[in-house]
Write an enzyme that holds these catalytic residues in place. Structure first.
Site, PDB file in Angstrom:
ATOM      1  N   HIS A  42     114.713  21.952  21.990  1.00  0.00           N
ATOM      2  CA  HIS A  42     113.363  22.256  22.470  1.00  0.00           C
ATOM      3  C   HIS A  42     112.365  21.200  21.999  1.00  0.00           C
ATOM      4  O   HIS A  42     111.216  21.507  21.671  1.00  0.00           O
ATOM      5  CB  HIS A  42     112.935  23.639  21.970  1.00  0.00           C
ATOM      6  CG  HIS A  42     113.780  24.756  22.516  1.00  0.00           C
ATOM      7  ND1 HIS A  42     113.780  26.017  21.959  1.00  0.00           N
ATOM      8  CD2 HIS A  42     114.653  24.799  23.552  1.00  0.00           C
ATOM      9  CE1 HIS A  42     114.618  26.796  22.637  1.00  0.00           C
ATOM     10  NE2 HIS A  42     115.161  26.071  23.613  1.00  0.00           N
ATOM     11  N   THR A  43     112.784  19.961  21.943  1.00  0.00           N
ATOM     12  CA  THR A  43     111.928  18.873  21.467  1.00  0.00           C
ATOM     13  C   THR A  43     110.630  18.828  22.272  1.00  0.00           C
ATOM     14  O   THR A  43     110.650  18.837  23.503  1.00  0.00           O
ATOM     15  CB  THR A  43     112.658  17.531  21.602  1.00  0.00           C
ATOM     16  OG1 THR A  43     113.998  17.679  21.115  1.00  0.00           O
ATOM     17  CG2 THR A  43     111.943  16.448  20.824  1.00  0.00           C
TER      18      THR A  43
END
Length: 519
Positions: A457-458
């Site tokens: 989920h950068t």
């Protein structure tokens, strides 16, 4: 002719150029071609996603990581994770990460978006975001005050949940987690069947939902296999992109606007290589400063995932179905936490990072539950070590740097181990596999450090806001530059307590309205 097959088919200029064909770029390409005859070029570095069995089959998504449709990025090691390198799956194919992810559709708690506005993203409270969430959706239960129907992305629950999925849901309820029908409904705390971008057993990616239905529009051109190199400017206006086509670098101009949707790693990388960033960093790399924006690459956030707590099964499990999971739980690590900060999902088989797999016997019939921290506080950075699109890069989320994050994940692991003693797991559980038994506090901390992985989920590396570190303003325009916007996870100022596919799609829906002057 939507799909460009050769450089000779590429026009010298388009009204709009969208760079990146993932969750954000697919939305932008579709919406910018609606209601006008403006020409739009969508540039994607990866190949077409058509006819690829591993992408279409939801049970095969894990096999896509570290393969030909993954960029192969890594998080740099720290002592907090015992010096381990952590791989970050990122889609390198039309549809981007929506073509290789776990197909979860989850937007978190409404207060996540109210916090964006408080942090300086004016107008991005939940009430303002909700119409754009609804615009994305084709929810199987139909439209409600909080859900949309008839949108490009089909969203369904499992039609036949796997026994492991039912055990996770029901076991959590036994331990006091409330049941919840829809985690994207009025309340997100609870145990529930997951929302999936799956329809009739097939992945429903952004490419499938947004691009394929409009691929015959004559003013939409889609170019795959084309790596963006740098942006060019006339004064303070962004006017073109240099990109690779058939092995040669070409320059394509935008008459109105260029929209970046390369994701939270490659959007800041392209900005920096184009001279947009911290002047000190740019000079260190020998890059001429175009616009000083010190926040580029800062504020990197991601959710840490413990992969995973593995259990021995009493016998062979049914064949894998859905995405290999099927249910999820959202709960609080402590009673005084404002909203659910822990999240867990099941895996219909073994799941472990290499270090855990090497240290434990995972042979035979095994299933797993992976707890993670959606309310993480640790913040990191992205830094170029070399100039150029293929130059070395350092990506650092600083997992577990905040003691509160470690404490929460320890609580998460302990809760998941407790699931084994519930009636819901009685027909499945035959013993612990990883860890091999119950642990004390020190042992649980070490398990967390050794099993720490990524939800991939950068986000946050070109955040929106109004402070000195903001890269885009609340209308998603890059500050100090005309004709350049961003519509991807990099603009997120504070990571929401959710998977990022839904918020990124929402962001792009709204970005299209900004670009077209409709918002």
């Amino acid at each position: 002719m939507p799909y460009i097959r050769a450089a000779s088919e590429l026009r010298p200029a388009y009204d709009f150029i969208v760079i990146g064909g993932g969750s954000g770029g697919s939305v932008m390409a579709r919406r910018l071609t609606e209601g006008s005859d403006a020409t739009v070029l969508l540039i994607e570095a990866g190949p077409l996603d058509l006819g690829i069995r591993e992408i279409d089959d939801p049970t095969k998504w894990v096999s896509l990581t570290r393969g030909p449709y993954d960029w192969g990025y890594d998080y740099a090691p720290t002592d907090h994770v015992n010096g381990r390198i952590i791989g970050i799956p990122r889609g390198k194919v039309l549809g981007g990460s929506s073509s290789i992810n776990a197909m979860m559709w989850y937007r978190g708690h409404p207060s996540d978006y109210d916090a964006w506005e408080t942090a300086g993203a004016t107008g991005w409270n939940f009430a303002s975001c909700l119409p754009y969430f609804k615009r994305c959706e084709d929810w199987e239960d139909g439209e409600t005050a909080l859900r949309g129907a008839g949108g490009p992305l089909r969203i369904e629950r499992s039609a036949e949940p796997h026994p492991v999925a039912l055990a996770l849901r029901d076991g959590a309820i036994e331990l006091g987690v409330p049941p919840v029908d829809d985690p994207n409904g009025p309340v997100n705390e609870g145990a529930t069947l997951s929302n999936f971008n799956i329809a009739s057993g097939t992945r429903w990616s952004s490419s499938r939902g947004y691009l394929r239905p409009v691929a015959d529009r004559p003013h939409l051109s889609i170019l795959t296999g084309s790596l963006a190199m740098t942006l060019s400017f006339e004064g303070s206006r962004c006017v073109s992109v240099s990109h690779v086509v058939d092995g040669a670098v070409v320059t394509t101009h935008a008459r109105q606007e260029i929209i970046l949707a390369l994701g939270a790693i490659d959007t800041p990388r392209l900005l920096l290589n184009s001279g947009i960033g911290d002047p000190a960093d740019l000079r260190r790399l020998g890059i001429r400063v175009q616009t000083a924006l010190p926040g580029v690459g800062k504020n990197l956030q991601d959710h840490p995932l413990v992969r995973a707590v593995n259990f021995r099964a009493k016998g062979p499990l049914p064949p894998m179905r859905d995405n290999g999971g099927g249910s999820m739980i959202n709960w609080k690590s402590r009673p005084d936490v404002e909203k659910p900060d822990l999240h867990a999902f099941c895996i219909q088989g073994r799941s472990a990072v290499p270090e855990i797999a090497a240290a434990h016997d995972l042979s035979g019939d095994v299933f797993a539950v992976a707890p993670g921290l959606m309310g993480s506080k640790s913040v990191g950075y992205l830094k170029l070590l070399e100039a150029g699109p293929g130059g070395r890069i350092e990506i650092q989320p600083n997992y577990l740097a905040e003691k509160a994050d470690l404490d929460a994940l320890v609580a998460g692991v302990e809760f998941v181990l407790d699931l084994a003693g519930t009636n819901a797991f009685a027909d499945l559980f035959a013993g612990y596999a990883a860890p091999a038994g119950r642990l004390d506090r020190v042992g649980t901390e070490q398990f967390v450090r050794n099993a720490c992985s990524t939800f991939f989920h950068t986000c946050g590396t070109a955040k929106m806001g109004t402070d000195a570190d903001a890269v885009v303003d609340p209308a998603l325009k890059v500050r100090g530059i005309e004709g350049l916007s961003i519509a991807d996870a990099s603009v997120i100022p504070l990571i929401p307590t959710s998977n990022t596919h839904a918020p990124v799609t929402m962001i792009a829906e709204r970005a299209a309205d900004f670009v077209l002057g409709r918002a």
